[in-house]
Design a protein around this motif. Sequence first.
Motif, short mmCIF file in Angstrom:
data_model
loop_
_atom_site.label_atom_id
_atom_site.label_comp_id
_atom_site.label_asym_id
_atom_site.label_seq_id
_atom_site.Cartn_x
_atom_site.Cartn_y
_atom_site.Cartn_z
N ARG A 1 4.17 16.60 53.75
CA ARG A 1 4.56 17.27 52.52
C ARG A 1 5.23 18.60 52.87
NH1 ARG A 1 -0.26 14.69 51.50
NH2 ARG A 1 -0.38 13.49 49.54
N PHE A 2 6.21 19.01 52.06
CA PHE A 2 6.93 20.25 52.38
C PHE A 2 7.41 20.94 51.11
CE2 PHE A 2 10.21 16.99 52.22
CZ PHE A 2 11.24 17.60 51.50
N LEU A 3 7.57 22.26 51.22
CA LEU A 3 8.19 23.09 50.19
C LEU A 3 9.19 23.98 50.93
CD1 LEU A 3 8.26 24.09 47.23
CD2 LEU A 3 6.53 25.77 47.87
N TRP A 4 10.48 23.83 50.61
CA TRP A 4 11.55 24.42 51.40
C TRP A 4 12.38 25.36 50.51
CZ3 TRP A 4 15.81 20.97 54.11
CH2 TRP A 4 16.65 21.79 54.88
N SER A 5 12.37 26.64 50.87
CA SER A 5 13.24 27.63 50.20
C SER A 5 14.58 27.63 50.92
CB SER A 5 12.60 29.02 50.26
OG SER A 5 13.47 29.99 49.73
N ALA B 1 -3.01 24.74 49.07
CA ALA B 1 -2.29 23.55 49.53
C ALA B 1 -1.44 23.83 50.77
CB ALA B 1 -1.40 23.01 48.41
N ILE B 2 -1.12 25.10 51.04
CA ILE B 2 -0.24 25.43 52.15
C ILE B 2 -1.01 25.38 53.47
CG2 ILE B 2 1.23 27.21 53.19
CD1 ILE B 2 2.43 25.88 50.72
N GLY B 3 -0.48 24.59 54.41
CA GLY B 3 -1.14 24.45 55.71
C GLY B 3 -0.38 25.06 56.86
N GLY B 4 0.90 25.40 56.66
CA GLY B 4 1.70 25.98 57.73
C GLY B 4 2.96 26.60 57.16
N PHE B 5 3.56 27.48 57.94
CA PHE B 5 4.69 28.28 57.48
C PHE B 5 5.75 28.30 58.57
CE2 PHE B 5 5.82 32.98 56.27
CZ PHE B 5 7.01 32.56 55.67
N VAL B 6 6.90 27.66 58.33
CA VAL B 6 8.05 27.76 59.23
C VAL B 6 8.82 29.00 58.80
CG1 VAL B 6 10.18 26.70 60.04
CG2 VAL B 6 8.17 25.28 59.58
N SER B 7 8.85 30.01 59.67
CA SER B 7 9.28 31.34 59.25
C SER B 7 10.31 31.94 60.20
CB SER B 7 8.06 32.28 59.17
OG SER B 7 8.44 33.62 58.95
N TRP C 1 3.28 22.20 41.09
CA TRP C 1 3.44 21.11 42.06
C TRP C 1 2.43 21.27 43.20
CZ3 TRP C 1 4.98 20.92 47.28
CH2 TRP C 1 5.25 19.64 47.77
N LEU C 2 2.26 22.51 43.66
CA LEU C 2 1.29 22.75 44.74
C LEU C 2 -0.13 22.41 44.29
CD1 LEU C 2 2.60 26.09 46.30
CD2 LEU C 2 2.60 23.83 47.37
N ASP C 3 -0.44 22.65 43.03
CA ASP C 3 -1.78 22.34 42.52
C ASP C 3 -2.12 20.86 42.69
OD1 ASP C 3 -2.20 24.95 41.72
OD2 ASP C 3 -1.62 24.61 39.64
N ASP C 4 -1.11 20.04 42.72
CA ASP C 4 -1.34 18.59 42.82
C ASP C 4 -1.40 18.09 44.27
OD1 ASP C 4 -1.30 18.39 40.05
OD2 ASP C 4 0.87 18.06 39.97
N GLN C 5 -1.26 18.98 45.24
CA GLN C 5 -1.26 18.57 46.65
C GLN C 5 -2.62 18.85 47.30
OE1 GLN C 5 1.58 16.96 47.17
NE2 GLN C 5 2.18 17.75 45.15
N PRO C 6 -3.02 18.05 48.27
CA PRO C 6 -4.29 18.31 48.97
C PRO C 6 -4.27 19.64 49.71
CG PRO C 6 -3.47 16.08 49.41
CD PRO C 6 -2.36 16.82 48.74
N ARG D 1 6.99 13.69 48.10
CA ARG D 1 6.19 14.57 48.96
C ARG D 1 6.84 15.91 49.27
NH1 ARG D 1 8.18 14.24 54.23
NH2 ARG D 1 9.53 12.42 54.64
N GLY D 2 7.98 16.20 48.69
CA GLY D 2 8.64 17.45 49.02
C GLY D 2 9.41 18.06 47.87
N ARG D 3 9.65 19.37 47.97
CA ARG D 3 10.45 20.09 47.00
C ARG D 3 11.41 21.03 47.75
NH1 ARG D 3 8.74 16.82 44.17
NH2 ARG D 3 7.81 16.96 42.08
N VAL D 4 12.67 21.05 47.29
CA VAL D 4 13.65 22.01 47.79
C VAL D 4 13.91 22.99 46.66
CG1 VAL D 4 15.99 22.36 48.65
CG2 VAL D 4 14.71 20.31 49.31
N ILE D 5 13.65 24.28 46.92
CA ILE D 5 13.78 25.32 45.90
C ILE D 5 14.74 26.39 46.39
CG2 ILE D 5 11.47 24.89 45.00
CD1 ILE D 5 10.52 27.35 46.56
#
Length: 497
Positions: free
Chosen positions: A318-322, A376-382, A280-285, A359-363
């Motif tokens: 766009r987001f990827l949320w663990s 593809a990762i531009g920032g990290f909420v940590s 999925w990340l491969d397909d994001q800018p 535009r998003g995935r919840v994992i």
Amino acid sequence: MAEKSSAQLIFIPSPGMGHLVAAVEMANLLLDRDDYLSVTMILIRLPSQLDVSAYVDNLSVSAPTDMSERIEFIDLFKLDGYDSSAETNPGFVKTLFIESQKAQVRNVVAEIVRSNSVRPGSPRLAGFVIDMFCTTMIDVANEFGAPTYMFYASSAAFLGLMFFLQSRKDEHDMDATEFKNDPDAELAVPSFHLPVPASALPYLVVEKSCAPFLLQHTRRTREVKGIMVNSFQELESHAITSLCDGVLPKVYPVGPVLNLNRDCISSRMLSSGTHLILKWLDDQPNSSVVFLCFGSMGSLHEDQVKEIAYALEHCGLRFLWSLRRPPQKAKNLTYESPGVYENPREVLPEGFIDRTAERGRVIGWAPQVDILSHPAIGGFVSHCGWNSILESLWFGVPIATLPLHAEQHLNAFEMVKELGLSVEIKLDYKSGFYCDNDRTVVGAQEIEEGILRLMVHDSDVRKRVKEMSEKGRKVVMEGGSSYSSLGHLVNDLFNNF
């Protein structure tokens, strides 16, 4: 010139996968640096830690032959009749549990020494390398006449804070627990340029039931021969300099010590859909996705989950949320780690997943290193665990801070205020085990504003992070500050036994 003799180190990490992984990486650095070194890793683990064996098995398969032959794992999976049922304080329980393993550790080391004494060419015991919570093992090292070193997996600034609080208590009888109800107070801590707000102090140092155990570990840390800190001069120059006062044990900044070997992944992790996440990340800018993850022990209550969801939906990024299910509250030795939601829709706002599907995935579990290293990762909420901070800096990904527990609030303060390397969402939010105010909620607007600042393409924070990333990669190369510090450490190991 006399022939150089082989030296053996006894590593004793604290119970917990995070401590073990960090200790193994530190051991590998030493083994890679000197062929005359060998390591025996003594594993003290809790009954609930069933993933330790799988991790060790994976290491034995993936490690180079010459390295695997010089590191041995001894599992002490035995409680020796220790009964923790009468105790409810997690810090006290852990301290007593590690204390109860001293006899077993002593027996293991005695057998190693005996076996080596009858085999020509066997290595000599050069010292113990202990975790910050295993200071009771200094007694065992002393019995064998071996020096003790410590691997400190947290920041140099936090180490300085603990020495400051310990001397403040012992020399002036000033107790940090007084700050629990005074979050606006400030402390002049030598390892920080700026005054440290009481709200940034770890919960465990202001909680009366826990603070004495941390201070006792810090007192005993003064007895060690040297401290390997997982940091580097270019990142924490002020903090590291403050620790080199001639009174404290010698400090060796050897970081960043990171587990970047993505080939050693258990079948459980592979089955969690790592390849689908990366596809999925491969397909994001490039630099377009904000990644949200709160560590192996991090989770959020339902009210907070919804506020994050509202922020993500409204910001349009766009987001990827663990997203992890909160664990059961700590109970003696058998607390659970955060779990995985079988159906995350049960805690998310109705329709959220459908409305953000493009535009998003919840994992659930997240392969953090693989994700942070993806373009593809531009920032990290940590949550601002120290290891996560070092990983984000290594890959040049800026952080937005949402600390939960442990020393994460201090890390967040250092990154935002002291070093200017992160964006603030919140510095004093507390949630999770050990915290008695875990119903605090950070609102969606505050979260959204922080995420939008985080994802600004040409921000000063992003530029500073990129610069620090370049420095962090250079320090571990030949001629770099951490490379040189590791060399001094190896020389001292051979000279001190």
